[in-house]
Motif scaffolding. Structure first.
Motif, short mmCIF file in Angstrom:
data_model
loop_
_atom_site.label_atom_id
_atom_site.label_comp_id
_atom_site.label_asym_id
_atom_site.label_seq_id
_atom_site.Cartn_x
_atom_site.Cartn_y
_atom_site.Cartn_z
N ASN A 125 0.83 -1.21 0.00
CA ASN A 125 0.00 0.00 0.00
C ASN A 125 0.87 1.26 0.00
OD1 ASN A 125 -2.59 1.48 0.32
ND2 ASN A 125 -1.75 2.01 2.31
N THR A 126 1.93 1.25 0.82
CA THR A 126 2.84 2.40 0.85
C THR A 126 3.53 2.57 -0.49
OG1 THR A 126 3.21 2.20 3.22
CG2 THR A 126 4.87 3.40 1.97
N ASP B 84 13.46 -14.61 4.54
CA ASP B 84 12.90 -13.25 4.64
C ASP B 84 13.15 -12.41 3.39
OD1 ASP B 84 11.86 -13.56 7.26
OD2 ASP B 84 13.87 -13.26 8.10
N VAL B 85 13.73 -13.01 2.36
CA VAL B 85 14.07 -12.25 1.14
C VAL B 85 12.81 -11.90 0.34
CG1 VAL B 85 15.27 -12.34 -1.07
CG2 VAL B 85 16.40 -13.19 0.99
N ASN B 86 11.93 -12.87 0.15
CA ASN B 86 10.68 -12.67 -0.60
C ASN B 86 10.92 -12.15 -2.02
OD1 ASN B 86 9.07 -13.59 1.52
ND2 ASN B 86 8.97 -11.56 2.46
N LEU B 87 11.65 -12.93 -2.78
CA LEU B 87 11.92 -12.55 -4.17
C LEU B 87 10.64 -12.42 -4.99
CD1 LEU B 87 15.08 -14.64 -5.16
CD2 LEU B 87 14.95 -12.17 -4.74
N ARG B 88 9.57 -13.09 -4.57
CA ARG B 88 8.32 -13.02 -5.32
C ARG B 88 7.74 -11.60 -5.35
NH1 ARG B 88 7.44 -18.46 -3.25
NH2 ARG B 88 7.23 -19.90 -5.02
N VAL B 89 8.19 -10.76 -4.43
CA VAL B 89 7.74 -9.36 -4.46
C VAL B 89 8.20 -8.69 -5.76
CG1 VAL B 89 7.92 -7.09 -3.33
CG2 VAL B 89 7.63 -9.17 -1.95
N ILE B 90 9.32 -9.13 -6.32
CA ILE B 90 9.77 -8.58 -7.60
C ILE B 90 8.67 -8.77 -8.64
CG2 ILE B 90 11.42 -8.86 -9.50
CD1 ILE B 90 13.53 -9.60 -7.38
N SER B 91 8.12 -9.96 -8.72
CA SER B 91 7.05 -10.23 -9.68
C SER B 91 5.80 -9.42 -9.35
CB SER B 91 6.71 -11.72 -9.69
OG SER B 91 7.85 -12.48 -10.03
N GLN C 46 6.39 -5.99 -10.55
CA GLN C 46 6.31 -5.93 -12.02
C GLN C 46 4.86 -5.87 -12.48
OE1 GLN C 46 8.55 -9.51 -12.68
NE2 GLN C 46 10.45 -8.44 -13.14
N SER C 47 3.98 -6.58 -11.79
CA SER C 47 2.56 -6.56 -12.14
C SER C 47 1.90 -5.25 -11.73
CB SER C 47 1.83 -7.73 -11.45
OG SER C 47 2.33 -8.96 -11.91
N ALA C 48 2.26 -4.75 -10.54
CA ALA C 48 1.62 -3.54 -10.02
C ALA C 48 2.12 -2.27 -10.69
CB ALA C 48 1.84 -3.45 -8.51
#
Length: 320
Positions: free
Chosen positions: A128-129, A159-166, A169-171
């Motif tokens: 959200n931020t 704790d890396v959460n590489l899926r946030v990259i994807s 990319q979508s957002a």
């Protein structure tokens, strides 16, 4: 000149980035006066510690001059608004926004208005931020990118959460997405590039055992060189999304590519059925295996001996 200053260039990095603070603007008085008894401390208070470590404006000018001499870009994270003013005066190629200022919206507005490209880390932030950050920066300065980041030193893989990259990319499909890593080793950063990261930031040290909490979350020069080499390899390997037979595969296809072959002797004039056909590496080449169902119902123009390749010359289509 210190060996440390040319290490990133020698390792293949594109830019050496520091962190610039104007301490009285970054911290309030009580924060600077608080006792600092950590094993990493360079002073009795946090202010003394930070003043010991902070480079002066003249030292920054010397660093930038040296970076130009050795052929590497030079910039810094402006850790407060006055630091951004100094870096703007220093004519850095882009501003780095550290995670601690990503939700500092007045800072973001003022930095964006300078008109320089911005690289914005996202440690400690929510999606959200980050949407709010995008909405603030985009109308002012469209030349910016987000880096997925987790603010822990050293960072554990879970704790890396590489899926946030994807997710980024979508957002935010119209801006580049990258990765700022504080983990040990290079594997996770290489994986970030495979996921599409366009910018990679890592901390660098000459010795991980040095005093200071950042050193153990940093790469030594040999590791940085390995990371850059691996990233350049992965960039090449990303290639094209179009799946097709490539020129480099032709030799293997010629040697081992299979063809449709007669399973039994097929007399001239016979209408082909599936039980007459099989697939083998054949000499000469004939119909590709994926055409076997299309051959069913066609007629043999000549007698095809058992185990012979079925070629175009040997069959003709039967008109329905």
């Amino acid at each position: 000149r210190s060996k440390m200053r040319s290490e990133p260039r020698d390792c293949g990095a594109d830019c050496a980035k520091f962190q610039k603070s104007e301490l009285e603007y970054k911290f309030n008085k009580k924060a600077l006066e608080r006792p600092y008894t950590s094993k990493h401390s360079w002073g009795k208070t946090y202010g003394e510690h930070k003043r010991h470590l902070e480079f002066s404006h003249d030292q920054y000018r010397e660093l930038k001059k040296y970076a130009e001499e050795v052929g590497i870009f030079f910039t810094a994270s402006g850790m407060d608004e006055m630091a951004v003013e100094f870096l703007h005066e220093l004519d850095v190629p882009f501003f780095k926004v550290g995670s601690g200022d990503t939700n500092n919206f007045p800072y973001l507005e003022k930095t964006a208005k300078k008109g320089r490209p911005m690289v914005i880390s996202s440690g400690m932030q929510s999606m959200n931020t980050m949407h709010q950050v995008y909405q603030i920066v985009k109308p002012i300065n469209p030349n910016f990118c987000f880096l997925q980041c987790t603010s822990a030193y050293p960072l554990q893989p879970e704790d890396v959460n590489l899926r946030v990259i994807s997710a980024y990319q979508s957002a935010f499909p119209d801006i580049p997405i990258g990765y700022s890593g504080h983990e040990t080793g290079i594997a996770i950063s290489v994986a970030a590039v495979a996921l599409g990261a366009k910018v990679v930031e890592r901390h660098v040290t000459l010795d991980k055992t040095w005093k200071g909490s950042d050193h153990q979350a940093s790469l030594e020069p040999k590791e940085l060189a390995e990371l850059v080499k691996a990233i350049r390899t992965v960039e090449k390997a990303m290639g094209s999304p179009i799946k097709q037979l490539l020129p480099c595969e032709m030799a293997c296809n010629e040697k081992l590519g299979k063809s449709v072959v007669a399973k039994v002797t097929i007399p001239e004039g016979t209408v082909l059925t599936l039980d007459m056909l099989t697939v083998k590496v054949g000499e000469p080449k004939g119909f590709a295996p994926e055409t076997i169902f299309d051959l069913v119902g066609q007629k043999a123009k000549t007698t095809i001996e058992e185990d012979e390749t079925i070629t175009e010359q040997a069959v003709k289509k039967v008109k329905c």
